[in-house]
Enzyme design. Structure first.
Site, mmCIF file in Angstrom:
data_model
loop_
_atom_site.group_PDB
_atom_site.id
_atom_site.type_symbol
_atom_site.label_atom_id
_atom_site.label_comp_id
_atom_site.label_asym_id
_atom_site.label_seq_id
_atom_site.Cartn_x
_atom_site.Cartn_y
_atom_site.Cartn_z
ATOM 1 N N SER A 139 -7.609 -7.506 -127.556
ATOM 2 C CA SER A 139 -7.115 -8.824 -127.933
ATOM 3 C C SER A 139 -7.370 -9.761 -126.752
ATOM 4 C CB SER A 139 -5.623 -8.735 -128.288
ATOM 5 O OG SER A 139 -5.101 -9.985 -128.669
ATOM 6 N N TYR A 153 -9.261 -18.602 -133.883
ATOM 7 C CA TYR A 153 -9.255 -17.489 -132.928
ATOM 8 C C TYR A 153 -7.859 -16.885 -132.833
ATOM 9 C CZ TYR A 153 -9.823 -15.022 -128.443
ATOM 10 O OH TYR A 153 -9.842 -14.078 -127.452
ATOM 11 N N LYS A 157 -6.525 -13.058 -133.602
ATOM 12 C CA LYS A 157 -5.908 -12.220 -132.564
ATOM 13 C C LYS A 157 -4.426 -11.959 -132.840
ATOM 14 C CE LYS A 157 -9.468 -11.563 -129.842
ATOM 15 N NZ LYS A 157 -10.115 -10.224 -129.786
#
Length: 282
Positions: A139, A153, A157
């Site tokens: 991550s 994004y 994550k």
């Protein structure tokens, strides 16, 4: 030079053409293990193939194609059990959420979340049946901290971290361990590989535009993380009999995540009395 200090393990590493994935594959090979490494550009692994011969298997893989992901995993498992899976591949789309195209959002989620989910699920049965295995999810501090311009994004994550924490509890009884690795700014070429949206006038002069300018000015030399040291830390974690579910690597990660969690806890505590008001009254 290999260091065969323990029984040989088989690794599966995505996004190994460069950056952290390349270093992790190299670290495993250096310790005498076998590695199946995936990359969009197989030639990027020629240096490892030359140094380590048939202990390295290279698979060309585009993680935005689920059918290809399934085929590569099945082919890998036919060659023998896999002991350590590293879901490393990733990139970031930068821009305001409404500037992103549907394709950009979809590809971001497929690479950061869907592909690791599919890969994790595909390897779990054999690990469960054998009574052990390690799955490492790469991550970032962006799995805990959010900044403007990274909405897709962060969606990938944060989703990956929630998925992993849940699965880790599901399979703990079978001796399978999952660890989320949260690197900070690392000299992997990630900054230069950022993919930017087409900028719009509405966001040019606000926090999105200002963040974009700062990111455009960042070079690898501005980042403090050493990818070789991160790879070594990841390798050591796979030897830990009781590994952490989350592993923060980088002083910048520690500081940013600590600040974000403290802020969220303060906000939560302020809502304690309100939270209790929505129950049925006896």
């Amino acid at each position: 030079m290999s260091i065969p200090d323990k029984p040989v393990r088989h690794w599966f590493v995505t996004g190994a053409s460069g950056g952290l994935g390349h270093h992790i594959a190299e670290e495993a090979l250096r310790h005498g293990d076998r590695v199946t490494a995936t990359a969009r550009r197989a030639a990027a692994l020629d240096d490892l193939a030359e140094a380590h011969g048939d202990r390295l298997t290279v698979e060309t893989l585009d993680l935005t194609r689920p059918a290809d992901v399934t085929a590569v995993v099945e082919r890998t498992l036919r060659s023998g059990p896999v002991d350590v899976v590293v879901n490393n591949a990733g990139y970031a789309v930068v821009g305001a959420a409404e500037e992103m195209t549907a394709e950009q959002v979809r590809d971001q989620i497929e690479v950061l979340l869907l592909a690791p989910m599919l890969i994790t699920r595909a390897f779990l049965p054999s690990m469960r049946e054998r009574g052990g295995g390690r799955i490492i999810q790469i991550s970032s501090m962006g799995g805990q901290v959010a900044i403007p311009t990274h909405s897709a994004y962060h969606a990938g994550k944060w989703g990956l971290e929630g998925f992993t924490e849940s699965v880790a509890r599901e399979v703990a009884d079978f001796g399978v361990h999952l660890t989320i690795v949260e690197p900070g700014g690392t000299r992997t070429g990630f900054a230069s590989a950022l993919r930017y949206t087409e900028e719009t006038t509405a966001y040019r002069d606000n926090v999105v535009g200002r963040t974009r300018r700062r990111l455009e000015a960042i070079g690898d030399d501005d980042l403090t993380g050493d990818p070789a040291k991160l790879a070594a830390a990841v390798f050591r974690t796979t030897r830990d009999p009781n590994p952490p579910v989350r592993l923060a690597l980088g002083a910048d990660t520690y500081d940013a995540v600590h600040a974000a969690l403290s802020e969220r806890l303060t906000a939560l505590e302020a809502q304690k009395d309100l939270a209790a008001t929505v129950a049925f009254t006896e």
